[in-house]
Design an enzyme around this catalytic site. Structure first.
Site, PDB file in Angstrom:
ATOM      1  N   ARG A 122     -10.548  -5.021 -13.987  1.00  0.00           N
ATOM      2  CA  ARG A 122      -9.353  -5.782 -13.589  1.00  0.00           C
ATOM      3  C   ARG A 122      -9.639  -7.265 -13.776  1.00  0.00           C
ATOM      4  O   ARG A 122     -10.657  -7.766 -13.306  1.00  0.00           O
ATOM      5  CB  ARG A 122      -8.968  -5.507 -12.131  1.00  0.00           C
ATOM      6  CG  ARG A 122      -8.618  -4.056 -11.835  1.00  0.00           C
ATOM      7  CD  ARG A 122      -7.989  -3.916 -10.458  1.00  0.00           C
ATOM      8  NE  ARG A 122      -7.956  -2.542 -10.007  1.00  0.00           N
ATOM      9  CZ  ARG A 122      -7.031  -1.650 -10.353  1.00  0.00           C
ATOM     10  NH1 ARG A 122      -6.064  -2.031 -11.173  1.00  0.00           N
ATOM     11  NH2 ARG A 122      -7.069  -0.413  -9.895  1.00  0.00           N
ATOM     12  N   HIS A 155     -15.566   2.153 -14.845  1.00  0.00           N
ATOM     13  CA  HIS A 155     -15.307   1.414 -13.610  1.00  0.00           C
ATOM     14  C   HIS A 155     -16.496   0.543 -13.206  1.00  0.00           C
ATOM     15  O   HIS A 155     -16.442  -0.181 -12.224  1.00  0.00           O
ATOM     16  CB  HIS A 155     -14.977   2.430 -12.498  1.00  0.00           C
ATOM     17  CG  HIS A 155     -14.466   1.831 -11.238  1.00  0.00           C
ATOM     18  ND1 HIS A 155     -15.176   1.856 -10.055  1.00  0.00           N
ATOM     19  CD2 HIS A 155     -13.302   1.183 -10.964  1.00  0.00           C
ATOM     20  CE1 HIS A 155     -14.479   1.263  -9.104  1.00  0.00           C
ATOM     21  NE2 HIS A 155     -13.341   0.844  -9.621  1.00  0.00           N
ATOM     22  N   ARG A 197      -5.478   1.529 -13.316  1.00  0.00           N
ATOM     23  CA  ARG A 197      -4.126   1.785 -12.813  1.00  0.00           C
ATOM     24  C   ARG A 197      -3.416   0.519 -12.348  1.00  0.00           C
ATOM     25  O   ARG A 197      -3.948  -0.269 -11.581  1.00  0.00           O
ATOM     26  CB  ARG A 197      -4.179   2.798 -11.661  1.00  0.00           C
ATOM     27  CG  ARG A 197      -2.805   3.146 -11.092  1.00  0.00           C
ATOM     28  CD  ARG A 197      -2.922   4.132  -9.962  1.00  0.00           C
ATOM     29  NE  ARG A 197      -3.231   5.454 -10.432  1.00  0.00           N
ATOM     30  CZ  ARG A 197      -3.905   6.366  -9.723  1.00  0.00           C
ATOM     31  NH1 ARG A 197      -4.367   6.049  -8.548  1.00  0.00           N
ATOM     32  NH2 ARG A 197      -4.125   7.566 -10.220  1.00  0.00           N
ATOM     33  N   HIS A 216     -15.030  -4.451   0.229  1.00  0.00           N
ATOM     34  CA  HIS A 216     -14.983  -3.752  -1.057  1.00  0.00           C
ATOM     35  C   HIS A 216     -16.354  -3.309  -1.562  1.00  0.00           C
ATOM     36  O   HIS A 216     -16.449  -2.556  -2.515  1.00  0.00           O
ATOM     37  CB  HIS A 216     -14.316  -4.683  -2.083  1.00  0.00           C
ATOM     38  CG  HIS A 216     -13.947  -4.030  -3.369  1.00  0.00           C
ATOM     39  ND1 HIS A 216     -14.627  -4.258  -4.551  1.00  0.00           N
ATOM     40  CD2 HIS A 216     -12.958  -3.153  -3.672  1.00  0.00           C
ATOM     41  CE1 HIS A 216     -14.066  -3.549  -5.523  1.00  0.00           C
ATOM     42  NE2 HIS A 216     -13.056  -2.875  -5.019  1.00  0.00           N
ATOM     43  N   ASN A 235       0.825  -1.210   0.000  1.00  0.00           N
ATOM     44  CA  ASN A 235       0.000   0.000   0.000  1.00  0.00           C
ATOM     45  C   ASN A 235       0.858   1.258   0.000  1.00  0.00           C
ATOM     46  O   ASN A 235       0.592   2.231  -0.725  1.00  0.00           O
ATOM     47  CB  ASN A 235      -0.905   0.026   1.241  1.00  0.00           C
ATOM     48  CG  ASN A 235      -2.049  -0.955   1.157  1.00  0.00           C
ATOM     49  OD1 ASN A 235      -2.331  -1.509   0.096  1.00  0.00           O
ATOM     50  ND2 ASN A 235      -2.722  -1.182   2.275  1.00  0.00           N
ATOM     51  N   TYR A 283     -12.014 -10.512  -1.702  1.00  0.00           N
ATOM     52  CA  TYR A 283     -12.713  -9.233  -1.626  1.00  0.00           C
ATOM     53  C   TYR A 283     -14.169  -9.466  -1.247  1.00  0.00           C
ATOM     54  O   TYR A 283     -14.841 -10.325  -1.835  1.00  0.00           O
ATOM     55  CB  TYR A 283     -12.690  -8.508  -2.974  1.00  0.00           C
ATOM     56  CG  TYR A 283     -11.393  -7.839  -3.346  1.00  0.00           C
ATOM     57  CD1 TYR A 283     -10.174  -8.248  -2.804  1.00  0.00           C
ATOM     58  CD2 TYR A 283     -11.366  -6.790  -4.262  1.00  0.00           C
ATOM     59  CE1 TYR A 283      -8.994  -7.643  -3.160  1.00  0.00           C
ATOM     60  CE2 TYR A 283     -10.183  -6.170  -4.624  1.00  0.00           C
ATOM     61  CZ  TYR A 283      -8.993  -6.602  -4.073  1.00  0.00           C
ATOM     62  OH  TYR A 283      -7.813  -5.994  -4.437  1.00  0.00           O
ATOM     63  N   ARG A 301     -13.986   1.703   4.706  1.00  0.00           N
ATOM     64  CA  ARG A 301     -12.772   0.930   4.934  1.00  0.00           C
ATOM     65  C   ARG A 301     -11.514   1.785   4.880  1.00  0.00           C
ATOM     66  O   ARG A 301     -10.628   1.671   5.707  1.00  0.00           O
ATOM     67  CB  ARG A 301     -12.643  -0.195   3.896  1.00  0.00           C
ATOM     68  CG  ARG A 301     -11.483  -1.138   4.191  1.00  0.00           C
ATOM     69  CD  ARG A 301     -11.118  -1.993   2.999  1.00  0.00           C
ATOM     70  NE  ARG A 301     -10.319  -1.263   2.032  1.00  0.00           N
ATOM     71  CZ  ARG A 301     -10.578  -1.198   0.730  1.00  0.00           C
ATOM     72  NH1 ARG A 301     -11.639  -1.789   0.237  1.00  0.00           N
ATOM     73  NH2 ARG A 301      -9.803  -0.516  -0.089  1.00  0.00           N
TER      74      ARG A 301
END
EC number: 2.7.4.1
Length: 684
Positions: free
Chosen positions: A372, A432, A402, A589, A46, A465, A561
């Site tokens: 993704r 997205h 990204r 998530h 992170n 997730y 979160r």
């Protein structure tokens, strides 16, 4: 309320406090030992991304500091200084946890991470053999001198900065550690029920003289360094057939972005640090002392050579009540909506949905957005099979996801080779959303089957997730999805959706309207309240609207979160707002919005966080939960999460990351309790 007066926690500082919550998991002795090591790896990963993306942006703002202060309402230079102070403090906690707790507790389990100074003759001989067979040919030392340019260091690669010396003189050398092609952890032969693990770094240290034998320097010192570079992309503003080529070139530039942080072994002598600072043209704010091992993210794959109890139990994925994988999924979702709660329930339901579509003679078309993807994607395989079976497949792959750009370019090329109609998205707007629409001819008419989700179509992340995914044939929702896909194909935005809440045109307006309804109902004495769950809350205008509801007395409960820039507990403004953050073995998530609506509760799931980019610069889809059974299940799960007093932290204006404690009452741990809840439901 003006921006300057809006009470806010700085987003970068808030993000660092989120990463501190990850570090708290590594410090929690109730967490299995190997998992604690993995939380250290997540913390490190992170932080790498933070320095690749957020810090460079602040650095650019700091260059225009006066104007930036007026525009942002805070001082970028001061913020960068605060960031460094917090990061150094967290890195010290990290080092202390690793060296003084986790290493020692591994030893009590007869697992030893040893270095080059802790080898007996037998293990030393094994490692010299390993070094000569596996490592030596991959190492390319670069000798440094003042008459040659300093080498261009790769982003996030690990290097040894080596000093060769004798009594009279010394030389410097740089050597990249080849982590991309080799395992980081080598398990040594077991001795007397003792397990030994050594890092690749220390094998190289042990054999340094075999690399530099041609130089007459009896003393060799090697210290690890890692440079983090600016990872933001600069893309052409035009969309053309050369878009992928342009993106690929930008990815190459990313590797040579401006240096942002030098992480170095804090045992390195000061004169060696000073040499690097001069050659890399770094400021003191860019220097972060660390331990001898960098790229700690690799510890996510640390091998468990001990008891199974040293890792979290991975319980089997649960069945969805009354949704049978041995029968046609279309015939079942034609009767009612179904909810998949990941990772508690299996991602195979989504795979089955696409596989059945690929072979069903009645299916004519599949449209899907992909953000993704897993490395070995079964989603992609199902889409390719659909094309081979004569279906029309429309696939929007977001190339600007990204750090997944390269992977998505690969899949785009693969899909196009197989005949899939690939759309690259819309310039300046990332797509997205996580949506899929299947067209099936029934009695001569098209019938639409949809899947809408809060998380990616990615079977790997679906195991870790926490997300929600809905199957529906609701005519209003599917009709609007058809309209949305048509707009994406034409690269235009539609609005005036009745059921969907779509960014960039409508999310802000529609959410504001629902908040206004709660404010009005509170004022009129009707049932009012808001529950919001998301990853991040950073958009100032949205925060201002939530403050307005708080000031109006509306009870607001939030589960955030990651970063949360809203400040709860301010008298007269946010004292009716409670915020918790849950960090546990699964990544929370899902995005869930619940509005009391005078007693007729509205529930939406979404792909969007409350960040400016999600509201104004991305294609996001929020969708209503309409089926009464699904609605109750979402409500039950959110209620379980709000009760958590084991892994929930209270977000307050003091940013202490204090655990929400049970006291003498019952202990609730949401992720365990949700699994139990769904397990009890699956056969009812």
């Amino acid at each position: 309320m003006s921006k300057q007066k809006l009470p806010l926690i700085n987003r970068e500082i808030s993000w660092l406090y989120f990463n501190e919550r990850v570090l708290q998991e590594a410090a929690d002795k109730s967490v299995p030992l190997i998992e604690r090591l993995r939380f250290l790896a997540i913390f490190s990963s992170n932080l790498d991304e933070f320095y690749r993306v957020r810090v460079p942006t602040l650095g650019r703002l700091a260059n225009i500091n006066t104007k930036a202060k007026e525009l942002l309402g805070y001082n970028p230079k001061k913020t960068l200084k605060t960031i460094r102070e917090i990061v150094v403090k967290l890195e010290r906690k990290f080092d202390d946890l690793y060296e003084n707790e986790i290493i020692r507790e591994l030893a009590t389990e007869k697992i030893f991470i040893i270095n080059e100074h802790q080898l007996n003759v037998k293990r030393g001989e094994f490692l010299r053999w390993y070094f000569r067979e596996k490592l030596l040919s991959t190492l390319v030392p670069l000798m440094l001198s003042d008459d040659k340019p300093f080498p261009e260091l790769k982003d996030r690669a690990i290097y040894f900065f080596v000093r060769l010396s004798n009594k009279e003189k010394f030389r410097y050398s740089l050597m990249e550690i080849p982590l991309d092609s080799l395992e980081r952890f080598i398990v040594l032969p077991e001795t007397n029920d003792l397990r030994f693990i050594i890092l690749l770094d220390d094998i190289i240290r042990y054999c340094l003289e075999e690399i530099y034998f041609i130089f007459d320097y009896p003393r060799l010192e090697a210290y690890s360094i890692q440079l983090t570079r600016d990872a933001e992309l600069e893309l052409d503003r035009s969309v053309s057939e050369k878009f992928i080529e342009t993106l690929t070139k930008s990815l190459q530039k990313r590797k040579k972005g401006k240096p942002q942080r030098l992480l170095y072994d804090n045992a390195m002598p000061e004169d060696m640090v000073a040499y690097l600072v001069e050659k890399l043209n770094l400021g003191n704010d860019s220097l972060i002392p660390g331990n001898r091992y960098h790229n700690f993210k690799d510890f996510i794959d640390f091998p468990n050579v001990g008891r199974r109890e040293l890792e979290y139990e991975r319980p089997p994925a649960l069945r969805v009540q009354n949704l049978d994988l041995s029968k046609s999924i279309f015939s079942q979702i034609a009767r009612r909506d179904y909810l998949i709660n990941l990772p508690y329930q299996s991602f195979d339901y989504i795979i089955h949905f696409l596989r059945e579509a690929a072979i069903d003679p009645k299916v004519t078309e599949i449209s899907i957005t992909l953000y993704r993807l897993a490395q070995n994607s079964r989603i992609i395989n199902a889409l390719i099979n659909a094309v081979k079976n004569g279906k029309k497949v429309n696939c929007l792959v977001e190339l600007k996801a990204r750090f997944d750009e390269q992977n998505n370019i690969y899949w785009t090329n693969r899909l196009e080779e197989e005949g899939v109609a690939v759309n690259y998205g819309i310039l300046d707007y990332k797509v997205h959303s996580k949506i899929c629409l299947i067209t099936r001819m029934e009695k001569g008419k098209p019938v639409y089957y949809a899947n809408l989700a809060t998380g990616n179509y990615n079977e790997k992340t679906a195991k870790i997730y926490g997300d929600h995914s809905i199957f529906t044939t609701h005519k209003g929702i599917t009709k609007e999805l058809k309209k949305l896909f048509r707009g994406l194909e034409k690269k235009i935005f539609f609005n005036d959706y009745k059921y969907l809440i779509v960014s960039p045109l409508e999310t802000r307006r529609k959410v504001y309207a629902m908040i206004d309804t709660e404010i009005r109902n509170q004022k009129e004495g009707k049932p009012a309240g808001i529950i919001l769950k998301m990853n991040s809350l950073a958009d100032e205008e949205m925060i201002e609207k939530i403050y307005e509801a708080g000031a109006g007395g509306v009870n607001i409960q939030m589960i955030v979160r990651g970063m949360c820039c809203l400040v709860p507990g301010i008298p007269g403004l946010s004292d009716t707002i409670k915020v918790i953050s849950i960090v546990d073995k699964y990544l929370e998530h899902a995005r869930v919005w619940i509005f009391t609506n005078g007693g007729e509760e509205k529930i939406f799931l979404s792909s969007a966080d409350f960040m400016t980019r999600n509201l104004d610069r991305r294609v996001e889809v929020g969708f209503p939960v309409l089926d009464p059974l699904v609605k109750q299940e979402i409500r039950d799960i959110i209620s379980i999460q709000l009760q958590d007093n084991t892994k929930a932290r209270e977000i307050t204006r003091h940013t202490h990351n204090r655990y929400k404690k049970a006291g003498r009452g019952k202990k609730y741990r949401a992720q365990i309790d949700i699994y139990t809840y769904l397990k009890n439901k699956q056969f009812n």
